[in-house]
Design a protein around this motif. Structure first.
Motif, PDB file in Angstrom:
ATOM      1  N   LEU A  67       0.859  -1.189   0.000  1.00 44.02           N
ATOM      2  CA  LEU A  67       0.000   0.000   0.000  1.00 44.02           C
ATOM      3  C   LEU A  67       0.888   1.230   0.000  1.00 44.02           C
ATOM      4  CD1 LEU A  67      -2.827  -0.791   2.598  1.00 44.02           C
ATOM      5  CD2 LEU A  67      -2.886  -1.025   0.121  1.00 44.02           C
ATOM      6  N   THR A  99      -3.151   4.279  -2.821  1.00 45.26           N
ATOM      7  CA  THR A  99      -4.338   4.671  -2.053  1.00 45.26           C
ATOM      8  C   THR A  99      -4.734   6.127  -2.253  1.00 45.26           C
ATOM      9  OG1 THR A  99      -3.100   5.360  -0.086  1.00 45.26           O
ATOM     10  CG2 THR A  99      -3.679   3.024  -0.271  1.00 45.26           C
ATOM     11  N   GLU A 106      -8.010   2.874   0.931  1.00 48.61           N
ATOM     12  CA  GLU A 106      -7.050   2.010   1.622  1.00 48.61           C
ATOM     13  C   GLU A 106      -7.748   0.782   2.195  1.00 48.61           C
ATOM     14  OE1 GLU A 106      -4.979   2.560   5.802  1.00 48.61           O
ATOM     15  OE2 GLU A 106      -3.754   3.500   4.248  1.00 48.61           O
ATOM     16  N   LEU A 110      -7.220  -3.155   1.230  1.00 45.98           N
ATOM     17  CA  LEU A 110      -6.871  -4.150   2.247  1.00 45.98           C
ATOM     18  C   LEU A 110      -7.766  -5.382   2.133  1.00 45.98           C
ATOM     19  CD1 LEU A 110      -6.145  -2.122   5.522  1.00 45.98           C
ATOM     20  CD2 LEU A 110      -4.587  -3.694   4.349  1.00 45.98           C
ATOM     21  N   LEU A 121       1.982  -8.032   3.899  1.00 47.11           N
ATOM     22  CA  LEU A 121       1.647  -6.672   3.495  1.00 47.11           C
ATOM     23  C   LEU A 121       2.771  -5.719   3.876  1.00 47.11           C
ATOM     24  CD1 LEU A 121      -2.061  -6.449   4.711  1.00 47.11           C
ATOM     25  CD2 LEU A 121      -1.326  -6.299   2.333  1.00 47.11           C
ATOM     26  N   ILE A 123       3.083  -1.602   4.350  1.00 41.85           N
ATOM     27  CA  ILE A 123       2.317  -0.368   4.436  1.00 41.85           C
ATOM     28  C   ILE A 123       3.293   0.801   4.453  1.00 41.85           C
ATOM     29  CG2 ILE A 123       0.479   0.832   5.672  1.00 41.85           C
ATOM     30  CD1 ILE A 123      -0.203  -2.086   4.841  1.00 41.85           C
ATOM     31  N   PHE A 130      -1.565   3.091  11.438  1.00 39.82           N
ATOM     32  CA  PHE A 130      -2.136   1.963  10.699  1.00 39.82           C
ATOM     33  C   PHE A 130      -2.613   0.861  11.630  1.00 39.82           C
ATOM     34  CE2 PHE A 130      -1.793  -2.187   8.644  1.00 39.82           C
ATOM     35  CZ  PHE A 130      -2.664  -1.991   7.584  1.00 39.82           C
ATOM     36  N   MET A 132      -4.759  -3.088  11.339  1.00 41.89           N
ATOM     37  CA  MET A 132      -5.386  -4.130  10.529  1.00 41.89           C
ATOM     38  C   MET A 132      -6.786  -4.451  11.033  1.00 41.89           C
ATOM     39  SD  MET A 132      -3.709  -5.438   7.920  1.00 41.89           S
ATOM     40  CE  MET A 132      -4.220  -7.149   7.775  1.00 41.89           C
ATOM     41  N   TYR A 143       2.476  -8.024   8.562  1.00 35.96           N
ATOM     42  CA  TYR A 143       2.650  -6.757   7.848  1.00 35.96           C
ATOM     43  C   TYR A 143       3.781  -5.948   8.463  1.00 35.96           C
ATOM     44  CZ  TYR A 143      -0.082  -4.639  11.683  1.00 35.96           C
ATOM     45  OH  TYR A 143      -0.530  -4.213  12.910  1.00 35.96           O
ATOM     46  N   CYS A 145       5.295  -1.868   8.620  1.00 38.83           N
ATOM     47  CA  CYS A 145       4.982  -0.455   8.413  1.00 38.83           C
ATOM     48  C   CYS A 145       6.268   0.323   8.135  1.00 38.83           C
ATOM     49  CB  CYS A 145       4.290   0.140   9.640  1.00 38.83           C
ATOM     50  SG  CYS A 145       2.599  -0.433   9.882  1.00 38.83           S
ATOM     51  N   ARG A 148       5.300   4.892   8.880  1.00 38.43           N
ATOM     52  CA  ARG A 148       3.925   5.077   9.335  1.00 38.43           C
ATOM     53  C   ARG A 148       3.746   4.350  10.663  1.00 38.43           C
ATOM     54  NH1 ARG A 148      -1.646   3.849   5.968  1.00 38.43           N
ATOM     55  NH2 ARG A 148      -3.114   4.470   7.596  1.00 38.43           N
ATOM     56  N   THR A 156       3.672  -5.809  14.851  1.00 40.86           N
ATOM     57  CA  THR A 156       4.387  -5.633  13.584  1.00 40.86           C
ATOM     58  C   THR A 156       5.826  -5.206  13.836  1.00 40.86           C
ATOM     59  OG1 THR A 156       4.334  -4.462  11.460  1.00 40.86           O
ATOM     60  CG2 THR A 156       3.654  -3.212  13.397  1.00 40.86           C
TER      61      THR A 156
END
Length: 335
Positions: A67, A99, A106, A110, A121, A123, A130, A132, A143, A145, A148, A156
């Motif tokens: 993303l 996005t 977004e 997802l 993922l 991001i 963020f 999920m 995922y 990040c 972010r 994460t």
């Protein structure tokens, strides 16, 4: 044309089926000579790997979703390209979703990526933290990040350039070049990266006993359409400003263009440093000083961390900061 099976490839290569499988999946022990031999036979026979069967057998799609908030942005596109290249070398394809900084878009992406069964993922950036949680899925998708802040860091790995360090270096350089009345230029929509850059700028001013006043030391931009008017108003209220630290190069270039039109010269009247070190900054007039992010290292760390996360062989909750580098050019030079 004859259709070859994995058994045929093993027979023609003079190795076992298990060895062919290890070479195809780049997993396990085999010599470089064996790898070359198997790959040569695969090329000669035009052997087609059945990815659908492979995915069912391993319960993996070998696909990663990415993303990104603005694919036109040089930093994002450069980073995504490097991530895609590294993932491809590891046997993964990517689905890149732009996005456009739209929260609803977004969430829609997802849900689509979850429905497609992506294995992981990535991001990249964004204003809001963020999570999920908003997108439902029976499968817990690992995922990462980048730039972010995740809503829950324990779920994460957070990877970021050291934006505070970059802002600190830029501000120190402006002060060293003779600027005494500095301002930071930034958009009202602030990502975690922008907040770190603002913090680095503010703390560096305070360290030099220059103080920080939001009205005098920060030019807040509402949108690209309002830059000129907001810059004019800011300079009218703060006529002694002689240095700008811009939170990205695009904004710095737009400010520079407006300054020329209103009779202000860079760096003679106002010195300027941007962030991201995009290619056009090197060819602008004057050439633009900027903070360079290490996109190769960001991409490498991201892929390494995600693959470990997917393999459950790493610790959640880690924050990884990648050093940045200040590139000094004409726009902030001492006259």
């Amino acid at each position: 044309m004859k259709k070859y099976s994995i058994k045929d490839i093993a027979r023609l290569s003079g190795v076992s089926v298990a060895t062919v499988s290890r070479v195809i999946n780049n997993n396990g022990r085999f010599s470089e000579e064996t790898r070359k031999k198997v790959l040569s036979v695969i090329e000669e026979t035009n052997y087609k790997i059945n990815y659908s069967a492979k995915s069912l057998r391993m319960n993996k799609s070998f696909t990663i979703g990415i993303l990104v908030p603005d694919i036109k942005n040089y930093f994002f596109s450069d980073l995504v390209q490097k991530i895609e290249e590294i993932l491809f070398e590891q046997g993964y394809t990517t689905i890149i979703c732009n996005t456009a900084r739209n929260a609803e878009k977004e969430q829609a992406y997802l849900q689509i990526l979850q429905a497609k069964g992506v294995d992981g993922l990535i991001i990249i950036s964004g204003v809001e933290a963020f999570s999920m949680n908003a997108a439902s899925s029976e499968k817990k998708i690992p995922y990462i990040c980048i730039d972010r802040e995740p809503q829950d860091k324990s779920k994460t790995i957070f990877i970021s350039s050291n934006h505070y360090q970059g802002a600190e270096a830029a501000t120190e350089s402006l002060i060293a070049s003779g600027a005494k009345n500095l301002a930071i230029a930034l958009y009202n929509r602030m990502s975690s990266a922008s907040r770190s850059r603002l913090s680095g700028f503010e703390e560096t001013l305070k360290k030099h006993q220059l103080g920080f006043d939001a009205e005098k030391n920060s030019l807040r931009i509402s949108s690209d359409d309002t830059i000129n008017q907001e810059l004019d108003n800011f300079l009218k209220n703060n006529p002694t400003v002689d240095g700008f630290f811009s939170t990205n190069d695009t904004l710095a270039m737009k400010l520079n263009s407006r300054l020329k039109k209103i009779g202000k010269n860079v760096p003679q009247d106002i010195k300027m440093i941007g962030f991201d070190d995009t290619p056009y900054g090197e060819y602008s007039s004057p050439t633009l000083s900027s903070v360079r992010q290490n996109t190769q290292q960001l991409a490498q760390k991201t892929v390494e961390s995600l693959l470990k996360l997917m393999d459950s062989s790493t610790t959640l909750g880690e924050t990884i900061l990648i050093p940045v580098e200040l590139i000094v050019r004409e726009s902030s030079s001492r006259i």
